[in-house]
Scaffold this motif. Structure first.
Motif, PDB file in Angstrom:
ATOM      1  N   VAL A  75       0.900  -6.086 -10.001  1.00  0.00           N
ATOM      2  CA  VAL A  75       0.231  -5.136  -9.109  1.00  0.00           C
ATOM      3  C   VAL A  75      -0.862  -4.416  -9.883  1.00  0.00           C
ATOM      4  N   ASN A  76      -1.808  -3.879  -9.140  1.00  0.00           N
ATOM      5  CA  ASN A  76      -2.912  -3.134  -9.744  1.00  0.00           C
ATOM      6  C   ASN A  76      -2.665  -1.632  -9.754  1.00  0.00           C
ATOM      7  N   GLY A  77      -1.630  -1.188  -9.060  1.00  0.00           N
ATOM      8  CA  GLY A  77      -1.336   0.238  -9.009  1.00  0.00           C
ATOM      9  C   GLY A  77      -0.075   0.473  -8.204  1.00  0.00           C
ATOM     10  N   GLN A  78       0.243   1.757  -7.979  1.00  0.00           N
ATOM     11  CA  GLN A  78       1.480   2.106  -7.295  1.00  0.00           C
ATOM     12  C   GLN A  78       1.237   2.731  -5.932  1.00  0.00           C
ATOM     13  N   ALA A  79       0.019   2.623  -5.417  1.00  0.00           N
ATOM     14  CA  ALA A  79      -0.272   3.144  -4.088  1.00  0.00           C
ATOM     15  C   ALA A  79       0.468   2.325  -3.039  1.00  0.00           C
ATOM     16  N   GLU A  80       0.739   2.926  -1.900  1.00  0.00           N
ATOM     17  CA  GLU A  80       1.543   2.265  -0.863  1.00  0.00           C
ATOM     18  C   GLU A  80       0.921   0.966  -0.356  1.00  0.00           C
ATOM     19  N   PRO A  81      -0.390   0.914  -0.060  1.00  0.00           N
ATOM     20  CA  PRO A  81      -0.952  -0.364   0.410  1.00  0.00           C
ATOM     21  C   PRO A  81      -0.755  -1.494  -0.605  1.00  0.00           C
ATOM     22  N   GLU A  82      -0.931  -1.184  -1.881  1.00  0.00           N
ATOM     23  CA  GLU A  82      -0.717  -2.191  -2.925  1.00  0.00           C
ATOM     24  C   GLU A  82       0.745  -2.616  -2.965  1.00  0.00           C
ATOM     25  N   ARG A  83       1.643  -1.653  -2.814  1.00  0.00           N
ATOM     26  CA  ARG A  83       3.073  -1.949  -2.859  1.00  0.00           C
ATOM     27  C   ARG A  83       3.497  -2.807  -1.665  1.00  0.00           C
ATOM     28  N   LEU A  84       2.998  -2.507  -0.478  1.00  0.00           N
ATOM     29  CA  LEU A  84       3.368  -3.287   0.702  1.00  0.00           C
ATOM     30  C   LEU A  84       2.887  -4.733   0.584  1.00  0.00           C
ATOM     31  N   GLY A  85       1.688  -4.909   0.044  1.00  0.00           N
ATOM     32  CA  GLY A  85       1.196  -6.261  -0.176  1.00  0.00           C
ATOM     33  C   GLY A  85       2.037  -7.004  -1.200  1.00  0.00           C
ATOM     34  N   ALA A  86       2.491  -6.272  -2.234  1.00  0.00           N
ATOM     35  CA  ALA A  86       3.342  -6.889  -3.247  1.00  0.00           C
ATOM     36  C   ALA A  86       4.704  -7.251  -2.666  1.00  0.00           C
ATOM     37  N   PHE A  87       5.228  -6.410  -1.752  1.00  0.00           N
ATOM     38  CA  PHE A  87       6.489  -6.746  -1.093  1.00  0.00           C
ATOM     39  C   PHE A  87       6.370  -8.090  -0.374  1.00  0.00           C
TER      40      PHE A  87
END
Length: 391
Positions: A75-87
């Motif tokens: 991941v590139n960061g811990q923001a929610e949009p990044e996290r949801l895409g990683a999920f």
């Protein structure tokens, strides 16, 4: 949070491997060492995990085995949009491991449900991995470790018609010989880092591979491996379990590398294949893909949600056009539903033919708490289409 571990650049592992190989050959794996493509001068040594054998089963997977229902994605960061895409990416990885299908994320209906991946997450952690750039400077990469709910993922796989690769899964023994131009040499347990691309790819596919201990007698088997004499290899592998062997040879060819593979189960050849690639690591990793495909083809099972097909379903309580829009809108969002065909409408009753990726039990499994209808079937009536009542 999982402990930080070093990845991204394996220069130190390659260097330690070169030291451990001196007794066997000074140059047989030199080409693999060079593939690390990094500057080793002045590098600090990192600890290399050594895994012991248990009941004559070779481990050889120093990176550690991950469970089928867990995945790690950068991941590139811990923001929610990044996290949801990683999920979503992580759930795709888990479905691929669960089914044994490397292209599971591309199957009908799967992509749509990946957008709801957060609903299947049990827990997650972030980890920062440290490596070294080619210039020797430290590098850092964030990784999201996701653990999914096993029961919910199993239900999802069944509803989407994905095959299931049962557990526990076998751990075949890899009999791999590499020839960089100075003659073929066996890759044994002490040279596990030379086979790291192969071992790691197996973990990504949801299973593990072991390496032979590398005794003098096993080293002498390299000629049989090169001839792909599977009977001789199977006899030498009898001390290990299970009775499965992945027999391969990796060599230079046409300016690149070629890997020839044979997968044997209980003395029976299940599959053989060859892969050529400019990168020796990718050619080597192809052995895990072929072995996984052969195992899934033989041992994979269809899900328990029923076969794909067209099923008649009745909905009642549709008192307005708004009810009809709510119903069809929800059905169109269900990943298990491929097509909706109206059949008959009378009063507040609507009959539809639903083309489903699995049976009606899969349809019921995919109904969320936000469904605009509830089960309205009367008990004891067989042979009738299921009925749902709008709410």
């Amino acid at each position: 949070m999982a402990p930080e571990r070093h990845s991204g650049n394996n220069s130190h592992d390659w260097l330690l491997l070169g030291c451990s190989m001196r007794r066997i050959s000074a140059c047989v794996f030199a080409v693999l060492l060079s593939l690390a493509g990094t500057c080793l001068v002045g590098a600090a040594f990192l600890p290399v995990v050594a895994w012991a054998q248990s009941d004559l089963r070779t481990e050889g997977d120093a990176a550690g085995a991950r469970g089928v229902y867990q995945a790690e994605v950068p991941v590139n960061g811990q923001a929610e949009p990044e996290r949801l895409g990683a999920f979503a990416r992580a759930l795709g990885v888990v479905l691929a491991k669960l089914s044994g299908d490397r292209n599971a994320a591309g199957r009908p209906g799967v992509g749509a449900e990946l957008r709801n991946a957060k609903n299947y997450v049990d827990s997650y952690d972030y980890r920062q991995d440290q490596g070294t750039s080619p210039s020797g400077a430290p590098t850092f990469r964030s990784t999201l470790v996701v653990r999914f709910k096993q029961e919910d993922v199993d239900a999802l796989a069944g509803a989407l018609g994905l095959p299931v690769w049962p557990q526990p899964r076998p751990k075949p023994v890899v009999w791999l010989a590499i020839n960089d131009g100075s003659g073929p040499r066996l890759v044994g347990l002490q040279q596990s880092n030379a086979a790291r691309p192969l071992l790691n790819r197996a973990i990504e596919r949801g299973f593990s591979l072991g390496l032979p201990g590398g005794s003098a007698a096993e080293q002498a088997l390299v000629g049989a491996i090169w001839r792909q004499d599977t009977a001789a290899v199977a006899r030498a592998s009898a001390r290990y379990s299970p009775p499965m062997q992945l027999v391969g040879k990796l060599y230079r060819a046409n300016g690149g590398w070629t890997a020839d593979w044979v997968f044997v189960d209980g003395g029976r050849v299940l599959s053989n294949w060859s892969v050529s690639d400019p990168d020796a690591r990718r050619a080597m990793a192809s052995g895990a893909d072929g072995a996984a495909d052969a195992l899934v083809k033989r041992y994979g099972k269809q899900g328990s949600a029923g076969p794909a097909g067209v099923y008649r379903v009745v909905f009642t309580g549709l008192d307005s056009a708004d009810d009809y829009l709510r119903l069809t809108g929800y059905l169109q969002k269900m990943a298990v539903v491929r097509r909706i065909v109206p059949v008959h409408a009378s009063g507040d009753r609507l009959e539809l033919d639903l083309e489903l990726l699995s049976g009606l039990s899969g349809f019921r499994r995919m109904l969320g708490d936000d469904a605009p209808f509830v089960d309205g079937s009367e008990p004891g009536i067989e042979g009738q289409p299921p009925t749902y009542r709008m709410q």
